[in-house]
Write an enzyme that holds these catalytic residues in place. Sequence first.
Site, PDB file in Angstrom:
ATOM      1  N   ILE A 134      15.944   9.790   9.071  1.00 60.74           N
ATOM      2  CA  ILE A 134      15.248   8.632   9.634  1.00 60.74           C
ATOM      3  C   ILE A 134      13.793   8.974   9.948  1.00 60.74           C
ATOM      4  CG2 ILE A 134      15.115   7.080  11.640  1.00 60.74           C
ATOM      5  CD1 ILE A 134      18.148   7.051  11.682  1.00 60.74           C
TER       6      ILE A 134
ATOM      7  N   GLY B 144      14.228   6.169   4.074  1.00 59.77           N
ATOM      8  CA  GLY B 144      13.044   6.592   3.349  1.00 59.77           C
ATOM      9  C   GLY B 144      12.560   5.681   2.238  1.00 59.77           C
TER      10      GLY B 144
ATOM     11  N   HIS C  30      22.334   1.665  15.959  1.00 61.38           N
ATOM     12  CA  HIS C  30      21.315   2.450  15.259  1.00 61.38           C
ATOM     13  C   HIS C  30      21.231   3.833  15.917  1.00 61.38           C
ATOM     14  CE1 HIS C  30      17.338   3.767  13.873  1.00 61.38           C
ATOM     15  NE2 HIS C  30      17.502   2.909  12.890  1.00 61.38           N
TER      16      HIS C  30
ATOM     17  N   GLU D 207      22.692   5.656   6.430  1.00 63.61           N
ATOM     18  CA  GLU D 207      21.415   6.340   6.563  1.00 63.61           C
ATOM     19  C   GLU D 207      21.659   7.655   7.287  1.00 63.61           C
ATOM     20  OE1 GLU D 207      16.997   4.931   7.900  1.00 63.61           O
ATOM     21  OE2 GLU D 207      18.661   4.130   9.040  1.00 63.61           O
TER      22      GLU D 207
ATOM     23  N   LYS E 272      10.919  -2.031  13.946  1.00 63.73           N
ATOM     24  CA  LYS E 272      11.263  -1.271  15.165  1.00 63.73           C
ATOM     25  C   LYS E 272      10.284  -1.619  16.296  1.00 63.73           C
ATOM     26  CE  LYS E 272      13.628   2.581  12.917  1.00 63.73           C
ATOM     27  NZ  LYS E 272      13.602   4.033  12.665  1.00 63.73           N
TER      28      LYS E 272
ATOM     29  N   SER F  85       8.922   2.548   8.344  1.00 59.04           N
ATOM     30  CA  SER F  85       7.630   3.211   8.201  1.00 59.04           C
ATOM     31  C   SER F  85       7.093   3.072   6.786  1.00 59.04           C
ATOM     32  CB  SER F  85       7.723   4.679   8.624  1.00 59.04           C
ATOM     33  OG  SER F  85       8.834   5.283   8.007  1.00 59.04           O
TER      34      SER F  85
ATOM     35  N   ASN G 238      12.272  -4.017   9.053  1.00 57.99           N
ATOM     36  CA  ASN G 238      12.635  -3.558  10.393  1.00 57.99           C
ATOM     37  C   ASN G 238      11.465  -2.835  11.061  1.00 57.99           C
ATOM     38  OD1 ASN G 238      13.946  -2.687  12.666  1.00 57.99           O
ATOM     39  ND2 ASN G 238      15.018  -1.009  11.644  1.00 57.99           N
TER      40      ASN G 238
END
Lengths: 231, 231, 231, 231
Positions: free
Chosen positions: D150, D182, D97, D145, D16, D204, D14
């Site tokens: 996040i 995470g 989300h 989540e 983003k 990330s 993902n």
Amino acid sequence: MEKRAIRTPFFVVNPKAYLYGEKALELARCADRLAEQYDLDVFFTGQLVDLPALKRETKHLIITAQHMDGLRPGAGMGHVLPEALVEAGVQATFLNHAEHAMPFAKLAQAMARADELGILTIVCADTVEEARALAMLHPDIMVCEPTSLIGTGKVSGGDYMAATNEAVKSVSPHTLVLQAAGISTGEDVIRAIRSGADGTGGTSGIVAKPDPCAALEEMLTALHQIKEEGK
Amino acid sequence: MEKRAIRTPFFVVNPKAYLYGEKALELARCADRLAEQYDLDVFFTGQLVDLPALKRETKHLIITAQHMDGLRPGAGMGHVLPEALVEAGVQATFLNHAEHAMPFAKLAQAMARADELGILTIVCADTVEEARALAMLHPDIMVCEPTSLIGTGKVSGGDYMAATNEAVKSVSPHTLVLQAAGISTGEDVIRAIRSGADGTGGTSGIVAKPDPCAALEEMLTALHQIKEEGK
Amino acid sequence: MEKRAIRTPFFVVNPKAYLYGEKALELARCADRLAEQYDLDVFFTGQLVDLPALKRETKHLIITAQHMDGLRPGAGMGHVLPEALVEAGVQATFLNHAEHAMPFAKLAQAMARADELGILTIVCADTVEEARALAMLHPDIMVCEPTSLIGTGKVSGGDYMAATNEAVKSVSPHTLVLQAAGISTGEDVIRAIRSGADGTGGTSGIVAKPDPCAALEEMLTALHQIKEEGK
Amino acid sequence: MEKRAIRTPFFVVNPKAYLYGEKALELARCADRLAEQYDLDVFFTGQLVDLPALKRETKHLIITAQHMDGLRPGAGMGHVLPEALVEAGVQATFLNHAEHAMPFAKLAQAMARADELGILTIVCADTVEEARALAMLHPDIMVCEPTSLIGTGKVSGGDYMAATNEAVKSVSPHTLVLQAAGISTGEDVIRAIRSGADGTGGTSGIVAKPDPCAALEEMLTALHQIKEEGK
């Protein structure tokens, strides 16, 4: 804090933004008298600035906010703080009305804060699927009202009423169900309760009548009558 | 309806959702006493349910809502009705605070309704460009506050203050400018007014102090002093 | 990056969510052929997933997003990234349409990002007051369309057109004005441009016709004719 | 339309708004190669304008939108039309989300439309209570989540993972659970799946690494290994 217990069948007078100030107070006094006379639990909503006067000048009504946010004391400019409602004597709040839709997480937060502070939650759903899902959050009252009928004066069909009642109770047996769309006569009240609802209520069916107090009296008389029959 | 005229330099006490009920009232009484003592125009915001008591128990404060919607009496569940504010004695409202951002058209509607009903508008902008554009809607007061500084205790730079003052006045000469970010001492007050602002105010610089009334007194003493110098 | 220069009078084909995929492409090919034939600047909007194909299969259209956010590369799940539009060949974007209203600060951010990246901004306003305020942000094109008329097939009155044209130009002389509501015939096109607009366009006036390409041809023929007369 | 069946354990890449255009395509090609090599079901999200190219240039990925609206073809300027996604080859969509929160009724509508059109729904929840309620709407995948984690690189605790897995399955046994917060190493992947999750994924933890493809390979290698062990 413990929440006030609700006796069924109950009624909700919801003037939305139709009435405010002295006019709202006038209808509240009428509702208060009827609540006492018929020994019924009656919720009464109003503009937030009007709630303290509604509380002070009535004895039997459950003073109800039309929206509340889920924040805690702190920043949050312009948001409705749960603690402030409690200190002002407010005992219940609507949440997620179609005219004030909430992001799901915000709704869940506001419900959690209401539970923490003893504020009764009156949560709105449109479809049977929505009612079933929101029932998982165990609101005190679930308002089932097809969004497309709000303000139209058309009542929900019996199928919708039966299906939403069943959906809510199967998931959350202690949640009370309010069937709301288009209630404007005593007969509408009787039909809603006979469909299995725990309560009903009105907006335009009351405030748009030439004599709102008389309209309310007709509805609460009908509610009282059906309550007596049920004993 | 005509709006109340504002004398400069003015001050805004904005407890956001930090204070409510009796604690809000306590600070309001302190602000009321100081407003009288120093003969200053002081706005005081609060939770909507608290505004009637703030109005009733003070004489000199300009009782101010933290948000208002632009609807007219009618449907609009959970929205803040301008007419209800007026009947409750509210004389001003914040609009478009960074913590309660409004779609542009809704903001314009709410400002038009406020003008119609004599409610003073206190409109928030972040950047110089935003301040200039919103000034075209002629708010009574424009709050210039970089969103990134809200709640940080850091004051806006002199360049930002000068640029926003100039931007607003060039477009709307009668709009008063409030420089707000991070005001927490008498010196901050003096610096904001000397930068050319018509008013200033605070939230955490007041309510997060051990003695909010004393903090407010320091700020209003400074405001009074700079006002006297200006004569 | 420098933005593409726009020649007036221009036209915007805005199929909203009426058309997508192959059907959208079909109308775009028709618009592309007409843009070439009449040597006119024609914007064409579409679903974001359709924009790459619209770009690839046309030569003369200005491919336009219906909304864009003001974020920078990073987090921001589900938001429309300006850089992604540029890399996909998108040259313009609508912002703040009544069906996708933006908080004022978000709108200002998106406009700043568009200016930074060379994306033409087509910003929507409802009233004369809104148009004047938004003009302070210097959009490339201001769409003036009374929200109450969107989708009705009713054209804006001449007074509204004249007042919004004047309001925008007085604040931002280089901003082009698009008069949009209810354009569905060649005559409507002529009336909008004669009112002083720099451009016009349509949605249901095109896509709800039995033959959208023919409807578009009628409008662009009229636009071409009035352009020739203006020489 | 029938939805694509998902084999567990699955993975979601993902990016983003971190990656777009050619860079997104590059990572997608890497993911596509790994999906084939390890025979795993891999979702890959992207900016809407990038999805057609991601679809065209990969063979094994499940191309996924980051948001979709619940409208039907018609008006709805700037909204993401489900039919347009389907025609572009999109097979799944995230909904609700934390960075793109949806009003509850809008979420329910979008899920209903996705079911109607055969689009897999990947619905996000923050708390155990939210996960349980949203499970009543029977999403294909529930992303659990904690919003507070996040983008922090901190993984959810084992208690949270166990409680949300249990909550979802007890209400909707066929809903797959994705534990997401995470995840940035192969070990994180193993821990999430061992906690009982059906899938996991990252943002990330992949795109912020010096070599995103290598990071993804580490994670998918771990996922493959745990899948083999499970046989």
